[in-house]
Enzyme design. Structure first.
Site, PDB file in Angstrom:
ATOM      1  N   THR A  14     -51.964 -12.092 -29.778  1.00 25.31           N
ATOM      2  CA  THR A  14     -52.020 -10.889 -28.445  1.00 25.31           C
ATOM      3  C   THR A  14     -51.879 -11.634 -27.192  1.00 25.31           C
ATOM      4  OG1 THR A  14     -54.337 -11.079 -28.141  1.00 25.31           O
ATOM      5  CG2 THR A  14     -53.688  -9.898 -29.917  1.00 25.31           C
ATOM      6  N   LYS A  51     -52.617 -17.434 -24.412  1.00 23.48           N
ATOM      7  CA  LYS A  51     -52.876 -18.529 -23.276  1.00 23.48           C
ATOM      8  C   LYS A  51     -54.203 -18.205 -22.348  1.00 23.48           C
ATOM      9  CE  LYS A  51     -48.627 -17.832 -21.973  1.00 23.48           C
ATOM     10  NZ  LYS A  51     -47.849 -17.680 -23.080  1.00 23.48           N
ATOM     11  N   ALA A 103     -43.723 -22.726 -27.244  1.00 20.22           N
ATOM     12  CA  ALA A 103     -43.481 -21.931 -28.540  1.00 20.22           C
ATOM     13  C   ALA A 103     -43.394 -22.846 -29.459  1.00 20.22           C
ATOM     14  CB  ALA A 103     -42.161 -21.196 -28.428  1.00 20.22           C
ATOM     15  N   GLY A 105     -34.050  -9.228 -24.281  1.00 22.15           N
ATOM     16  CA  GLY A 105     -35.202  -9.481 -24.722  1.00 22.15           C
ATOM     17  C   GLY A 105     -35.849 -10.660 -24.310  1.00 22.15           C
ATOM     18  N   ASP A 140     -47.375 -17.197 -15.696  1.00 18.65           N
ATOM     19  CA  ASP A 140     -47.335 -17.539 -17.283  1.00 18.65           C
ATOM     20  C   ASP A 140     -47.026 -18.954 -17.036  1.00 18.65           C
ATOM     21  OD1 ASP A 140     -47.084 -16.765 -20.026  1.00 18.65           O
ATOM     22  OD2 ASP A 140     -45.195 -17.425 -19.824  1.00 18.65           O
ATOM     23  N   LYS A 154     -49.395 -22.437 -18.522  1.00 17.54           N
ATOM     24  CA  LYS A 154     -48.827 -23.558 -19.240  1.00 17.54           C
ATOM     25  C   LYS A 154     -49.050 -24.911 -18.590  1.00 17.54           C
ATOM     26  CE  LYS A 154     -45.124 -20.626 -21.638  1.00 17.54           C
ATOM     27  NZ  LYS A 154     -43.963 -20.316 -21.730  1.00 17.54           N
TER      28      LYS A 154
HETATM   29  N1  LIG Z   1     -42.763 -13.603 -27.654  1.00 17.60           N
HETATM   30  C1  LIG Z   1     -42.680 -14.827 -27.402  1.00 17.60           C
HETATM   31  O1  LIG Z   1     -41.459 -15.450 -27.562  1.00 17.60           O
HETATM   32  C2  LIG Z   1     -43.896 -15.738 -27.302  1.00 17.60           C
HETATM   33  C3  LIG Z   1     -43.707 -17.053 -27.175  1.00 17.60           C
HETATM   34  C4  LIG Z   1     -44.860 -18.032 -27.045  1.00 17.60           C
HETATM   35  C5  LIG Z   1     -46.028 -17.201 -26.835  1.00 17.60           C
HETATM   36  N2  LIG Z   1     -46.041 -15.957 -26.809  1.00 17.60           N
HETATM   37  C6  LIG Z   1     -47.462 -15.347 -26.507  1.00 17.60           C
HETATM   38  O2  LIG Z   1     -47.789 -14.614 -27.752  1.00 17.60           O
HETATM   39  C7  LIG Z   1     -48.772 -13.488 -27.519  1.00 17.60           C
HETATM   40  C8  LIG Z   1     -48.081 -12.279 -28.060  1.00 17.60           C
HETATM   41  O3  LIG Z   1     -46.767 -12.079 -27.761  1.00 17.60           O
HETATM   42  P1  LIG Z   1     -45.902 -10.809 -28.050  1.00 17.60           P
HETATM   43  O4  LIG Z   1     -44.421 -10.878 -27.662  1.00 17.60           O
HETATM   44  O5  LIG Z   1     -46.011 -10.822 -29.583  1.00 17.60           O
HETATM   45  O6  LIG Z   1     -46.375  -9.610 -27.596  1.00 17.60           O
HETATM   46  P2  LIG Z   1     -46.545  -8.143 -27.998  1.00 17.60           P
HETATM   47  O7  LIG Z   1     -45.247  -7.895 -28.478  1.00 17.60           O
HETATM   48  O8  LIG Z   1     -46.708  -7.226 -26.831  1.00 17.60           O
HETATM   49  O9  LIG Z   1     -47.547  -7.696 -28.946  1.00 17.60           O
HETATM   50  C9  LIG Z   1     -48.946  -8.007 -28.548  1.00 17.60           C
HETATM   51  C10 LIG Z   1     -49.930  -7.511 -29.679  1.00 17.60           C
HETATM   52  O10 LIG Z   1     -51.094  -7.512 -29.590  1.00 17.60           O
HETATM   53  C11 LIG Z   1     -51.891  -6.460 -30.004  1.00 17.60           C
HETATM   54  N3  LIG Z   1     -53.109  -6.240 -29.031  1.00 17.60           N
HETATM   55  C12 LIG Z   1     -53.600  -6.076 -27.986  1.00 17.60           C
HETATM   56  N4  LIG Z   1     -54.721  -6.080 -27.762  1.00 17.60           N
HETATM   57  C13 LIG Z   1     -55.387  -6.304 -28.844  1.00 17.60           C
HETATM   58  C14 LIG Z   1     -56.705  -6.361 -29.374  1.00 17.60           C
HETATM   59  N5  LIG Z   1     -57.700  -6.116 -28.538  1.00 17.60           N
HETATM   60  N6  LIG Z   1     -56.987  -6.284 -30.762  1.00 17.60           N
HETATM   61  C15 LIG Z   1     -55.939  -6.353 -31.600  1.00 17.60           C
HETATM   62  N7  LIG Z   1     -54.675  -6.557 -31.401  1.00 17.60           N
HETATM   63  C16 LIG Z   1     -54.341  -6.393 -29.960  1.00 17.60           C
HETATM   64  C17 LIG Z   1     -50.881  -5.454 -29.768  1.00 17.60           C
HETATM   65  O11 LIG Z   1     -51.262  -3.956 -30.201  1.00 17.60           O
HETATM   66  P3  LIG Z   1     -50.636  -2.813 -30.098  1.00 17.60           P
HETATM   67  O12 LIG Z   1     -49.517  -2.787 -31.023  1.00 17.60           O
HETATM   68  O13 LIG Z   1     -51.444  -1.684 -30.509  1.00 17.60           O
HETATM   69  O14 LIG Z   1     -50.107  -2.613 -28.462  1.00 17.60           O
HETATM   70  C18 LIG Z   1     -49.700  -5.807 -30.118  1.00 17.60           C
HETATM   71  O15 LIG Z   1     -49.592  -5.752 -31.395  1.00 17.60           O
HETATM   72  C19 LIG Z   1     -48.771 -13.380 -26.071  1.00 17.60           C
HETATM   73  O16 LIG Z   1     -49.856 -14.075 -25.616  1.00 17.60           O
HETATM   74  C20 LIG Z   1     -47.552 -14.300 -25.641  1.00 17.60           C
HETATM   75  O17 LIG Z   1     -47.696 -14.898 -24.202  1.00 17.60           O
HETATM   76  C21 LIG Z   1     -45.235 -14.924 -26.997  1.00 17.60           C
END
Ligand SMILES: NC(=O)c1ccc[n+]([C@@H]2O[C@H](COP(=O)([O-])OP(=O)(O)OC[C@H]3O[C@@H](n4cnc5c(N)ncnc54)[C@H](OP(=O)(O)O)[C@@H]3O)[C@@H](O)[C@H]2O)c1
Length: 370
Positions: free
Chosen positions: A113, A137, A168, A221, A235, A239
């Site tokens: 999350t 992070k 990542a 995306g 962000d 990092k």
């Molecule tokens: N996307 C990338 O390429 C990438 C790369 C490196 C790092 N990250 C990091 O990875 C993390 C997730 O990114 P993402 O792109 O997957 O985000 P996302 O698609 O917005 O998903 C976030 C998830 O977290 C859930 N969530 C929020 N609060 C929560 C809680 N209290 N308890 C349980 N679940 C909770 C959300 O629930 P709901 O579905 O109910 O909203 C959703 O399922 C972030 O910190 C991001 O910075 C992402």
């Protein structure tokens, strides 16, 4: 992470390796609870269906509203969608009770999350004997007090898997720590730490307005739904803090100078209003680009840490011979100068965003606990 996974669909079993119809008599080596089933968490659920994850047992999963600990439900392929429709109300205690009941040698909480309130609990979880593997992070890249609490909690012998937080899963943090273990010390760090900002400035040559590229990046995306999360530089700053702290620079979050690309007048708008006014970004960026071009330079959104611990992120001109001038797509780049890599920096480069590689970084950190 360096784990090599076969994620080809042809080798994927029909079901995730969790206790389903028959509860295995033997406790698993590693049991995990997954917090977050969004883009990254969803990709991790797919990887849990592959042979590489056969030694893991998923004992709980949650989004922000609902959770599941029932083995049969956890084994279903549509778990992510199912959690959007049904499940028990959120309650960390019952998720962790499922971890305890698993009897696993390694009990792991995976945070996929961006929740600051969950990140604020990481140190407590580590102190209670759970390993934490995170893409979030907010703790290590947040306030210095949180970083210190994290270091103190790690004295309990549990481990913090953070490969997914920077690049990542590109082997940046692991390399930095390995160099330190060998007595090497980071002198300077410079690079492009954001996939979306990398793509935007690798593409931008003045022929199309910046706003048009930004809309395209959003459609592909590459940006967050609200692109200000990327353009603000926050962000990237998180990092940089994570890397600097792992290198021994105990920087506070207010010690990173961040150049926000979003004009002040657009910072407090709702997302739709901001998206309707993207053209206001065009003239300032075009002007900076023209100045850079007149000096045979290009614009790059760089993060930099110098030897005195001065940390800065922002848009700068770099000459065409600079390593960051030769980036492609959404590549990240990390150039590390150390006491032993001091004539030429050690450069780590590659795709630094994307659900599959980020989920693989999480899986690699989990498997390393076995
Ligand atoms: N996307 C990338 O390429 C990438 C790369 C490196 C790092 N990250 C990091 O990875 C993390 C997730 O990114 P993402 O792109 O997957 O985000 P996302 O698609 O917005 O998903 C976030 C998830 O977290 C859930 N969530 C929020 N609060 C929560 C809680 N209290 N308890 C349980 N679940 C909770 C959300 O629930 P709901 O579905 O109910 O909203 C959703 O399922 C972030 O910190 C991001 O910075 C992402």
């Amino acid at each position: 992470m360096s784990a090599v996974l076969d994620v080809s669909p042809t080798t994927a079993p029909a079901r995730r390796p969790v206790a389903a119809e028959a509860v295995p008599a033997k406790a698993p080596a590693i049991a995990i609870v997954l917090l977050g089933t969004g883009v990254v968490g969803g990709a991790l659920l797919k990887l849990l269906n592959t042979p590489a994850a056969a030694s893991l047992r998923l004992v709980g999963a949650a989004n922000s509203r609902r959770q599941q600990t029932d083995p049969t439900s956890l084994a279903q392929r549509g778990l992510r969608e199912q959690l959007n429709r049904e499940g028990a109300p959120r309650d960390n205690a019952s998720l962790f009770a499922a971890l305890d009941a698993s009897g696993a040698a390694a009990k792991v909480i995976v945070d996929a999350t961006a929740s600051a309130s969950l990140a604020a609990r990481h140190a407590e979880w580590l102190a209670r004997g759970y390993h934490v593997v995170t893409a979030n992070k907010a703790l290590a890249g947040g306030d210095l007090s949180g970083w210190r609490a994290l270091q103190a909690a790690l004295a309990h012998g549990t481990r913090y898997g953070d490969s997914a937080t920077v690049g990542a899963g590109l082997p940046v943090l692991s390399t930095l720590r390995r160099l330190r273990t060998c007595g090497d010390a980071l002198l300077t760090l410079e690079g492009v730490f954001s996939g979306s900002l990398s793509w935007l400035f690798n593409q931008y040559d003045g022929s199309r307005p910046f706003s048009a590229l930004l809309r395209e990046a959003r459609q592909l995306g590459y940006t967050e739904p609200d692109p200000r999360s990327d353009l603000s530089g926050e962000d990237v700053a998180r990092k940089l803090l994570i890397l600097a702290r792992n290198a021994g620079f105990h920087l506070g979050s207010d010690e990173v100078q961040v150049d926000n690309l979003v004009p002040a007048a657009l910072r407090t708008l709702d997302v739709e209003s901001f998206l309707a006014r993207l053209e206001e970004l065009d003239a300032p960026i075009a002007s900076l680009h023209a100045q850079a071009q007149s000096r045979q330079c290009v614009l790059r959104f760089l993060a930099r840490l110098n030897q005195r611990g001065h940390a800065r992120v922002g848009l700068v001109e770099v000459p065409l011979t600079h390593p960051a001038a030769r980036l492609y797509g959404t590549d990240n780049q990390f150039a590390l100068s150390t006491t032993r890599y001091n004539t030429q920096p050690l450069v780590i480069q590659g795709p630094g965003a994307g659900p599959e590689v980020t989920a693989q970084a999480l899986l690699g950190d989990v498997l390393a606990l076995g």
